[in-house]
Design a protein around this motif. Structure first.
Motif, PDB file in Angstrom:
ATOM      1  N   PHE A   1      17.196  82.353 -33.961  1.00  0.00           N
ATOM      2  CA  PHE A   1      17.411  81.015 -33.414  1.00  0.00           C
ATOM      3  C   PHE A   1      18.410  80.271 -34.285  1.00  0.00           C
ATOM      4  CE2 PHE A   1      13.457  82.242 -31.533  1.00  0.00           C
ATOM      5  CZ  PHE A   1      13.399  81.572 -30.322  1.00  0.00           C
ATOM      6  N   ARG A   2      19.103  79.320 -33.672  1.00  0.00           N
ATOM      7  CA  ARG A   2      20.017  78.454 -34.407  1.00  0.00           C
ATOM      8  C   ARG A   2      20.005  77.075 -33.767  1.00  0.00           C
ATOM      9  NH1 ARG A   2      25.897  80.751 -32.393  1.00  0.00           N
ATOM     10  NH2 ARG A   2      25.676  80.060 -30.241  1.00  0.00           N
ATOM     11  N   ARG A   3      20.458  76.103 -34.570  1.00  0.00           N
ATOM     12  CA  ARG A   3      20.564  74.722 -34.098  1.00  0.00           C
ATOM     13  C   ARG A   3      21.695  74.073 -34.877  1.00  0.00           C
ATOM     14  NH1 ARG A   3      15.384  70.804 -34.753  1.00  0.00           N
ATOM     15  NH2 ARG A   3      15.634  71.218 -36.956  1.00  0.00           N
ATOM     16  N   VAL A   4      22.488  73.258 -34.201  1.00  0.00           N
ATOM     17  CA  VAL A   4      23.596  72.561 -34.849  1.00  0.00           C
ATOM     18  C   VAL A   4      23.029  71.637 -35.922  1.00  0.00           C
ATOM     19  CG1 VAL A   4      25.511  70.951 -34.487  1.00  0.00           C
ATOM     20  CG2 VAL A   4      25.025  72.698 -32.772  1.00  0.00           C
ATOM     21  N   LEU A   5      23.670  71.638 -37.088  1.00  0.00           N
ATOM     22  CA  LEU A   5      23.234  70.754 -38.171  1.00  0.00           C
ATOM     23  C   LEU A   5      23.250  69.300 -37.707  1.00  0.00           C
ATOM     24  CD1 LEU A   5      25.143  72.287 -41.221  1.00  0.00           C
ATOM     25  CD2 LEU A   5      22.680  72.355 -40.787  1.00  0.00           C
ATOM     26  N   GLY A   6      22.251  68.562 -38.086  1.00  0.00           N
ATOM     27  CA  GLY A   6      22.165  67.155 -37.723  1.00  0.00           C
ATOM     28  C   GLY A   6      21.565  66.896 -36.356  1.00  0.00           C
ATOM     29  N   THR A   7      21.139  67.942 -35.646  1.00  0.00           N
ATOM     30  CA  THR A   7      20.530  67.778 -34.325  1.00  0.00           C
ATOM     31  C   THR A   7      19.253  66.952 -34.453  1.00  0.00           C
ATOM     32  OG1 THR A   7      21.421  69.869 -33.513  1.00  0.00           O
ATOM     33  CG2 THR A   7      19.459  69.033 -32.397  1.00  0.00           C
ATOM     34  N   CYS A   8      19.061  66.029 -33.527  1.00  0.00           N
ATOM     35  CA  CYS A   8      17.848  65.209 -33.521  1.00  0.00           C
ATOM     36  C   CYS A   8      16.662  66.095 -33.123  1.00  0.00           C
ATOM     37  CB  CYS A   8      17.990  64.060 -32.536  1.00  0.00           C
ATOM     38  SG  CYS A   8      16.495  63.047 -32.395  1.00  0.00           S
ATOM     39  N   PRO A   9      15.656  66.227 -33.997  1.00  0.00           N
ATOM     40  CA  PRO A   9      14.526  67.108 -33.680  1.00  0.00           C
ATOM     41  C   PRO A   9      13.651  66.605 -32.533  1.00  0.00           C
ATOM     42  CG  PRO A   9      14.189  66.007 -35.784  1.00  0.00           C
ATOM     43  CD  PRO A   9      15.552  65.640 -35.315  1.00  0.00           C
ATOM     44  N   LYS A  10      13.744  65.329 -32.212  1.00  0.00           N
ATOM     45  CA  LYS A  10      12.926  64.780 -31.120  1.00  0.00           C
ATOM     46  C   LYS A  10      13.597  64.934 -29.759  1.00  0.00           C
ATOM     47  CE  LYS A  10      10.322  61.531 -33.890  1.00  0.00           C
ATOM     48  NZ  LYS A  10       9.916  60.155 -34.088  1.00  0.00           N
ATOM     49  N   THR A  11      14.937  64.785 -29.735  1.00  0.00           N
ATOM     50  CA  THR A  11      15.648  64.829 -28.456  1.00  0.00           C
ATOM     51  C   THR A  11      16.482  66.091 -28.270  1.00  0.00           C
ATOM     52  OG1 THR A  11      17.646  63.760 -29.313  1.00  0.00           O
ATOM     53  CG2 THR A  11      15.869  62.314 -28.498  1.00  0.00           C
ATOM     54  N   GLY A  12      16.834  66.747 -29.374  1.00  0.00           N
ATOM     55  CA  GLY A  12      17.720  67.905 -29.300  1.00  0.00           C
ATOM     56  C   GLY A  12      19.181  67.507 -29.195  1.00  0.00           C
ATOM     57  N   GLY A  13      19.464  66.204 -29.349  1.00  0.00           N
ATOM     58  CA  GLY A  13      20.840  65.716 -29.252  1.00  0.00           C
ATOM     59  C   GLY A  13      21.687  66.176 -30.428  1.00  0.00           C
TER      60      GLY A  13
END
Length: 166
Positions: free
Chosen positions: A112-124
């Motif tokens: 799994f990966r996620r863009v740095l700084g992504t909002c953990p509540k909204t995924g924005g």
């Protein structure tokens, strides 16, 4: 720049998901046909699932999720899962994580990966990161094209060598 705690994995699978592509394709038909596990089995799989510490590069944070081997019978083969799909299988993480690849040596390790700084509540995703993500996607596409070109050249060379032998 973020500290890299581990070499970031090379990935080529489902790289367009963050820029509007998707991961929910027909590759899960076999998994669906295998039958959904009962509630007790699903609960045990959720309990047995292991989440690695996060590690990162300058664009993404990554983590490995190790699921019980028995769970593989209900997971799709040959493709990644969309967020609603992996959540439906009992994998729980904050918003914004993307299942982007499988760990080839161990089929039960999902990457799994996620863009740095992504909002953990909204995924924005932070607007300032979108250009970096787009540049990374282009770079990955170039690598894939180069790899495919080298494979085609090797195949042509082998055919030429075989033809020269006869």
């Amino acid at each position: 720049m973020a500290v890299v705690m581990e070499q970031a994995p090379m990935f080529v699978n489902n790289s367009s998901a963050l820029l509007g592509g998707g991961g929910d394709h027909d590759g899960g038909a076999a998994a669906a046909a295998a039958g959904a596990p009962d509630v007790e089995v699903q609960a045990s799989w959720t309990e047995e699932t292991d989440y690695s510490e996060k590690y990162c590069d300058d664009i993404y944070e990554y983590r490995r999720v190790t699921v019980p081997r028995d769970m593989l019978r209900v997971l799709p083969v040959g493709r990644t899962m969309a967020e609603q799909e992996w959540r439906r299988h009992g994998i729980t993480m904050s918003r914004g994580w993307e299942h982007y690849d499988h760990h080839s040596p161990e089929a039960n390790v999902l990457l799994f990966r996620r863009v740095l700084g992504t909002c953990p509540k909204t995924g924005g995703i932070p607007p300032e990161m979108m250009e970096k993500v787009a540049q990374r996607e282009l770079y990955i596409a170039e690598l894939v094209r180069a790899r495919e070109g080298m494979i085609a050249e090797q195949a042509a060379s082998q055919e030429q060598q075989q033809g020269d032998m006869f």
